[in-house]
Enzyme design. Sequence first.
Site, PDB file in Angstrom:
ATOM      1  N   GLY A 580       0.819  -1.202   0.000  1.00 39.41           N
ATOM      2  CA  GLY A 580       0.000   0.000   0.000  1.00 39.41           C
ATOM      3  C   GLY A 580       0.854   1.253   0.000  1.00 39.41           C
ATOM      4  CB  VAL A 587       1.552  -0.100   3.975  1.00 41.48           C
ATOM      5  CG1 VAL A 587       1.245  -1.181   5.008  1.00 41.48           C
ATOM      6  CG2 VAL A 587       0.946   1.231   4.397  1.00 41.48           C
ATOM      7  CG  ASP A 696      -4.581   9.007   6.411  1.00 42.30           C
ATOM      8  OD1 ASP A 696      -5.069   9.504   5.383  1.00 42.30           O
ATOM      9  OD2 ASP A 696      -3.612   8.226   6.388  1.00 42.30           O
TER      10      ASP A 696
END
Length: 844
Positions: A580, A587, A696
């Site tokens: 990600g 990530v 977020d």
Amino acid sequence: MASTNVAHLPLYLLLLSLLITTSSSAAEAEQPVHDLLLSFKASLHDPAGALASWSSSTPYCNWPHVTCTAAAAATNTSSATVSLSLQGLGLSGDINASALCRVPGLAGLSLASNAFNQTVPLQLSRCASLVSLNLSAGAFWGPLPEQLAALAGLTSLDLAGNDIEGTVPPGLAALRALQVLDLRGNRLSGVLHPALFRNLTSLHYLDLSGNQFLESPLPPQLGGMASLRWLFLQGSGFSGAIPDTFLGLEQLEALDLSSNSLTGPVPPGFGLKFQKLLSLDLSRNGFSGPFPNGVEKCLMLQRFEVQGNAFTGELPAGLWSLPDLQVIRAENNRFSGRLPELPAGASRLEQVQLDNNSFSGAIPQTIGLVRTMYRFSASLNELSGSLPDNLCDSPAMSIIDVSRNALSGPVPELRSCKSLVSLRLSSNGFTGAIPASLGDLPVLTYIDLSSNGLTGAIPAELQNLKLALLNVSYNRLSGPVPPQLVSGLPAVFLEGNPGLCGPGLPNNCDAPSREHQGLALAATVASFVTGAALLAIGAFAICRKFRGKKSSPWKLVLFHPIKITVEELFAAFHEKNVIGRGAFGKVYLIELEDGQRVAVKRLLSSGKLTFREVKNEMKVLAKIRHKNIAKITGFCYSEGEVSVIYEYFQKGSLQDMIYAPKFTLGWNDRLKVALGVAQGLAYLHHDYTPCVLHRDLKSSNVLLADDFEPRVAGFGIHRVVREKAYRSSLDSDLNHKCYIAPEQNFTKNPTNFMDVYSFGVILLELITGRPAEQPVAKDCSDIVSWVRRRINLIDGAAQILDPSISCTAQQGMQAALELAVRCTSVKPEQRPAMYEVVQLLRTL
């Protein structure tokens, strides 16, 4: 003769030039209206083709988005009164105001909710016949032109939701006919000029809210605007006291001065003058002293919000008996005195929040008899006596919070609380058993009975509930904990009850003899000593091996026992492991030696926090325990960079599922995802101390367990990277902008309602089956705009709801759509709180 002609040639040429110019000006003045409108259209970029049917072959009064007066429309004469309503069409380009302002009788112009990205055209000041001008949310920037003062007949000017900056020109005071002035949500600054309000005496509606760079006292001249009915000044940097002249605003229906730096007492007689007032919001300022009496004269008042000040004394006695009052919010003040009994039969109260004051005495017996009451919270006061057993006789009662008082006696049977979602009775003196009947309440989700004197066992009936929180810590409970509660909640919510036993607790219920306990203890100590010795030997060997080498700048902190080293962590930071990408970095999926997998979010812009500061912030986040919140298992720190370690789920994220070639998730599972995310957010906002904003939230931060139970990740990153780095990172992430609330760009202080907006976007993704970013849509680029364009059409729902879902789910999807639209409202105050969202989703 020839020389004479030559001598007169310059004169002939001058006369010819004047003739041509005069003829040209006359022709320009007499240019047909449809040609002027087509010239205006030609200056625009119209990607959706909204104006494609404008053509000289069709009478302009029949063109879409053009309105003419009825009499003129029949003849299409140039004497028609014309209005253009071009809002929300995705238009951009350079506005040809010169052509537009030559349209005879142009009375109304709306270019709102477009993408012009330019300064306000000065030539609009030549549209002399304009009565209404709406440029709101049109991506206009730069100063507010004083030339607009030339529009003498203007009655409505709306520039809200742009990036207009600088001072408000005092010359606008010339707009004496102005009735509506909306400048909210811009970047206006400086001090408001007194002359501006001295002359605008016809104003009915004034909105200067959301201009955080204003540095002005409240102009006393506002009090002379006797026609003013709606005054919105919230969140705009106003300071000082409320001028006594405000008592002259006797026509006011709504007054919002919240979220400023106002101080001092409220003027005496404040309520006596406002007999038409429907809504009063003075919250989040620095007001002090007692609130003046007289509010009982505001017989039409529906909302009374004074939370977040330093008011003292009693709440005005007549407040409670106002016939139309729906909301009392007075939390976080220094009010005292006893709470009065309510006129149960006549009261329309829905919400009473009195937390963190000094109220004393008993809880009124009539609270539960108010049929419309859905929230009563009075935590952190000095209330005493017992909890009324009729507190839930109101069929709407959903939230009860009387924690941190001096209440006593047993917890009553609350069998009639069929709508109860949250029950908070912690830090009181309640005794006796936990009522088993709590397990029969169909939507009860949050229970906090901690820090009381409760005895007996935890009722097995609580396993019937779909709990997000059960906190019974620090009581005198005993006996086995029901198995599902032990497996579903961490022990921290059970601690402080030595008599409890069960798997994972210090007492395992199968208590061995004292002799065996002693042997077990001795064996444990021996094992510990041996392990410590081996650990010391290993550490000594490592130190010898690396003696002379510079120590690593990285510090690894683990909150849960996982087998990973700094070296293994950084060896895994390889592109092949990326699962990600977001605003703050990549990530990575890392597989540990024992086969366990973790996800690591590498924050490359992590500000300048010290290791100690980061550790303190991460501890706050790592202590969060909720079935819908992804656990933080540790972090790794070096100056300028932090990597956060999360638990990993095989199914990946909700975004992965939505972006798959075919989004096959059924409606029940989608609803389960929505409810879980809502429960997780509600816990962060309302149940965890200190409150944590996510900031977020997006579908890539919603992880899915095997049973589609969601886990919210990525929360609280702003606490680690700090505000400047946080905002800078978000500005660089174009994909994230679809989830950001519109007020993000002009507010200093983030709120819960920004997360609610982001949740609404995720809910729209689940309802439509479409991603938040709409790159292939012709008429807009984000899902909120896409839905808004369709929702009011005759077949709007059919266009919006995911057609792959069975028709039998249409009713539930329609209800969820209505909720999502509320969550993504442009105005934060119109969005529901997350505990309300949870309640509404549970009903689906």
